[in-house]
Design an enzyme around this catalytic site. Structure first.
Site, PDB file in Angstrom:
ATOM      1  N   ILE A 197      -0.541  14.077   3.549  1.00 54.10           N
ATOM      2  CA  ILE A 197       0.829  13.997   3.029  1.00 54.10           C
ATOM      3  C   ILE A 197       1.560  12.864   3.744  1.00 54.10           C
ATOM      4  O   ILE A 197       1.338  12.621   4.936  1.00 54.10           O
ATOM      5  CB  ILE A 197       1.567  15.343   3.223  1.00 54.10           C
ATOM      6  CG1 ILE A 197       2.943  15.301   2.545  1.00 54.10           C
ATOM      7  CG2 ILE A 197       1.703  15.696   4.696  1.00 54.10           C
ATOM      8  CD1 ILE A 197       3.623  16.658   2.500  1.00 54.10           C
ATOM      9  N   ASP A 208       5.036  -3.896   4.922  1.00 56.06           N
ATOM     10  CA  ASP A 208       5.671  -2.912   4.031  1.00 56.06           C
ATOM     11  C   ASP A 208       5.432  -1.497   4.549  1.00 56.06           C
ATOM     12  O   ASP A 208       5.127  -0.590   3.778  1.00 56.06           O
ATOM     13  CB  ASP A 208       5.122  -3.057   2.609  1.00 56.06           C
ATOM     14  CG  ASP A 208       6.029  -2.400   1.564  1.00 56.06           C
ATOM     15  OD1 ASP A 208       7.224  -2.203   1.853  1.00 56.06           O
ATOM     16  OD2 ASP A 208       5.545  -2.079   0.470  1.00 56.06           O
ATOM     17  N   LEU A 209       5.623  -1.301   5.843  1.00 57.20           N
ATOM     18  CA  LEU A 209       5.225  -0.037   6.472  1.00 57.20           C
ATOM     19  C   LEU A 209       6.376   0.971   6.456  1.00 57.20           C
ATOM     20  O   LEU A 209       6.810   1.478   7.488  1.00 57.20           O
ATOM     21  CB  LEU A 209       4.743  -0.290   7.899  1.00 57.20           C
ATOM     22  CG  LEU A 209       3.941   0.826   8.573  1.00 57.20           C
ATOM     23  CD1 LEU A 209       2.773   1.272   7.717  1.00 57.20           C
ATOM     24  CD2 LEU A 209       3.461   0.391   9.935  1.00 57.20           C
ATOM     25  N   VAL A 240      -1.552   7.146  -8.584  1.00 59.00           N
ATOM     26  CA  VAL A 240      -2.517   7.651  -7.609  1.00 59.00           C
ATOM     27  C   VAL A 240      -2.861   9.097  -7.952  1.00 59.00           C
ATOM     28  O   VAL A 240      -1.969   9.935  -8.122  1.00 59.00           O
ATOM     29  CB  VAL A 240      -1.969   7.571  -6.171  1.00 59.00           C
ATOM     30  CG1 VAL A 240      -3.050   8.012  -5.179  1.00 59.00           C
ATOM     31  CG2 VAL A 240      -1.497   6.154  -5.847  1.00 59.00           C
ATOM     32  N   TRP A 252       8.056   4.715   5.398  1.00 57.42           N
ATOM     33  CA  TRP A 252       7.498   6.025   5.754  1.00 57.42           C
ATOM     34  C   TRP A 252       6.712   6.677   4.622  1.00 57.42           C
ATOM     35  O   TRP A 252       6.041   7.685   4.841  1.00 57.42           O
ATOM     36  CB  TRP A 252       8.566   6.947   6.319  1.00 57.42           C
ATOM     37  CG  TRP A 252       9.733   7.321   5.437  1.00 57.42           C
ATOM     38  CD1 TRP A 252      10.157   6.716   4.310  1.00 57.42           C
ATOM     39  CD2 TRP A 252      10.641   8.393   5.676  1.00 57.42           C
ATOM     40  NE1 TRP A 252      11.278   7.330   3.809  1.00 57.42           N
ATOM     41  CE2 TRP A 252      11.603   8.368   4.633  1.00 57.42           C
ATOM     42  CE3 TRP A 252      10.764   9.376   6.656  1.00 57.42           C
ATOM     43  CZ2 TRP A 252      12.645   9.294   4.558  1.00 57.42           C
ATOM     44  CZ3 TRP A 252      11.802  10.281   6.589  1.00 57.42           C
ATOM     45  CH2 TRP A 252      12.728  10.236   5.549  1.00 57.42           C
ATOM     46  N   GLY A 254      -5.703  10.943   2.209  1.00 54.58           N
ATOM     47  CA  GLY A 254      -4.920  10.709   3.412  1.00 54.58           C
ATOM     48  C   GLY A 254      -3.976  11.811   3.825  1.00 54.58           C
ATOM     49  O   GLY A 254      -3.296  11.693   4.826  1.00 54.58           O
ATOM     50  N   TYR A 296      -1.510  -2.118   1.086  1.00 59.49           N
ATOM     51  CA  TYR A 296      -1.494  -3.462   1.663  1.00 59.49           C
ATOM     52  C   TYR A 296      -1.064  -4.516   0.638  1.00 59.49           C
ATOM     53  O   TYR A 296      -1.488  -5.672   0.712  1.00 59.49           O
ATOM     54  CB  TYR A 296      -2.886  -3.784   2.223  1.00 59.49           C
ATOM     55  CG  TYR A 296      -3.492  -2.608   2.957  1.00 59.49           C
ATOM     56  CD1 TYR A 296      -2.828  -2.015   4.036  1.00 59.49           C
ATOM     57  CD2 TYR A 296      -4.705  -2.056   2.556  1.00 59.49           C
ATOM     58  CE1 TYR A 296      -3.370  -0.923   4.699  1.00 59.49           C
ATOM     59  CE2 TYR A 296      -5.254  -0.971   3.215  1.00 59.49           C
ATOM     60  CZ  TYR A 296      -4.583  -0.404   4.287  1.00 59.49           C
ATOM     61  OH  TYR A 296      -5.124   0.676   4.936  1.00 59.49           O
TER      62      TYR A 296
END
Length: 384
Positions: free
Chosen positions: A209, A248-249, A96, A251, A207, A276
């Site tokens: 941090i 898969d949420l 990314v 932190w 998005g 996702y």
């Protein structure tokens, strides 16, 4: 129940569009991609879309990108934008980077190698068919901000898609090296790809941090409460509109933008949910899901509550990952609350902090009783 903010929007009805044989609408490419995934009740007599199924997965991905074939890197990411890029994160299947788009806004580029024979970070590359899953879900969740009902800005916005071909550009390798020197990378340096290698580039809004790297920087436990409220509300909207499970949420997939004020009390932090790869949703009678039933390694992790959540999800759904079990969203809210309670905050102690910790602890102790994020949002005392 609808969760809504009035805006002008038109609901996409895939069922009615399937009978349209003139592929000249903006939604056509999305239908072609959606038809590649499991459709409940699809029989041989369903003729209105059968010929579409004969398209190759590559053609479907190209259509999603608005292309007829893969393009050179520099045609999709202009050289000036490449020079501005910084690596900001990584995952098993890709890298990314941040850069500026043509409007000067900061965006995040998720770059995923596809269809190649070379292993990446020890894993086989994703196929076009597998990457369609993430494309469809990213588009659907991004579009929730435009809905008339069940509207949320809680999911990261997808701005553009590209399919490119060629060696990894020098500017991206330079940014990769800087990240590796400063933070250390667990990934393979992406300099081994040949000229025929293809990549999918998902261009998202920036998005901020992630929650994991916000430890010690957030102002107070009141911010933690707001984060839980925002994540719960976003999941509830997606449940209502799309029968969505994130699955898969952890932190690292909750991003925070500072200084933004919205109608829901944000305490100066606005949440964006990302990634996702394992998610599941429905578009009318189409189910889009990732079958991880045979991925034993995912269920063998130890040392963090995150790994236990994967096993609990499998226990709840009987290893059937196409079925809808919204309680998995509750499992991840329980996990996120545990992380927020373990984090350090800049604010001083005192009675307010003590009361807030008691409230969050109460949420942790009781949230598992709810069947879905929707029920938690409607019934949990902390959100009333």
């Amino acid at each position: 129940m609808n969760f809504s903010t009035p805006v002008k929007a038109i609901r996409l009805n895939l069922s009615s569009l399937l009978a349209d044989f003139t592929p000249n609408t903006k939604t056509w490419s999305r239908i072609k991609a959606a038809l590649s995934v499991h459709r409940k009740g699809l029989g041989n007599d369903v003729h209105s879309g059968v010929w579409i199924l004969n398209l190759s997965d590559a053609e479907k991905v190209y259509a999603e990108c608005g292309q007829q074939r893969p393009l050179p890197w520099e045609e999709c990411i202009l050289p000036q934008r490449m020079k501005q890029c910084l690596k900001i994160g990584e995952g098993t299947f890709g890298e990314v980077f941040s850069t500026n788009n043509e409007s000067g806004d900061t965006v995040a580029l998720k770059i995923i190698p596809v269809e190649g024979s070379e292993k990446v970070n020890g894993e086989d590359q994703k196929t076009f068919g597998e990457i369609l899953h993430e494309i469809i879900i990213s588009k659907e969740l991004s579009s929730l901000k435009e809905k008339q009902h069940n509207q949320t800005h809680g999911f990261i916005g997808l701005k553009d898609l590209h399919c490119v071909q060629g060696c990894y550009p020098a500017d991206f390798l330079k940014a990769w090296d800087t990240f590796d020197q400063q933070k250390g990378s667990e990934n393979d340096r992406p300099d081994f790809f040949e000229n025929d290698q293809m990549f999918l580039i998902l261009e998202f809004e920036f998005g901020g941090i992630d929650l994991e790297n916000s430890n010690g920087t957030l102002a107070s436990l009141a911010v933690a409460k707001s984060i839980l409220h925002q994540v719960t509300a976003a999941l509830a909207v997606a449940e209502q509109e799309l029968h969505f499970e994130h699955r898969d949420l952890h932190w690292g997939n909750v991003f925070l933008i500072n200084g933004t004020t919205h109608s829901l009390e944000t305490r100066g932090v606005l949440v964006r949910i990302i990634d996702y790869s394992l998610s599941r949703l429905e578009i009318d009678d189409l189910t889009v899901s990732c079958d991880i039933s045979n991925d034993e390694e995912l269920f063998m992790g130890q040392g963090d509550y995150q790994f236990e959540i994967y096993r609990l999800m499998r226990q709840e759904n009987g290893n059937n990952w196409a079925a809808y079990h919204p309680h998995t969203n509750i499992l991840w809210l329980h996990y996120l609350c545990s992380k927020l309670l373990s984090m350090k905050y800049r604010g001083s102690g005192g009675r307010t902090a003590k009361d807030m910790r008691e409230e969050l602890t109460g949420f942790y102790d009781n949230v598992l009783q709810y069947s879905s994020a929707t029920e938690a949002l409607q019934s949990c005392p902390m959100f009333q």
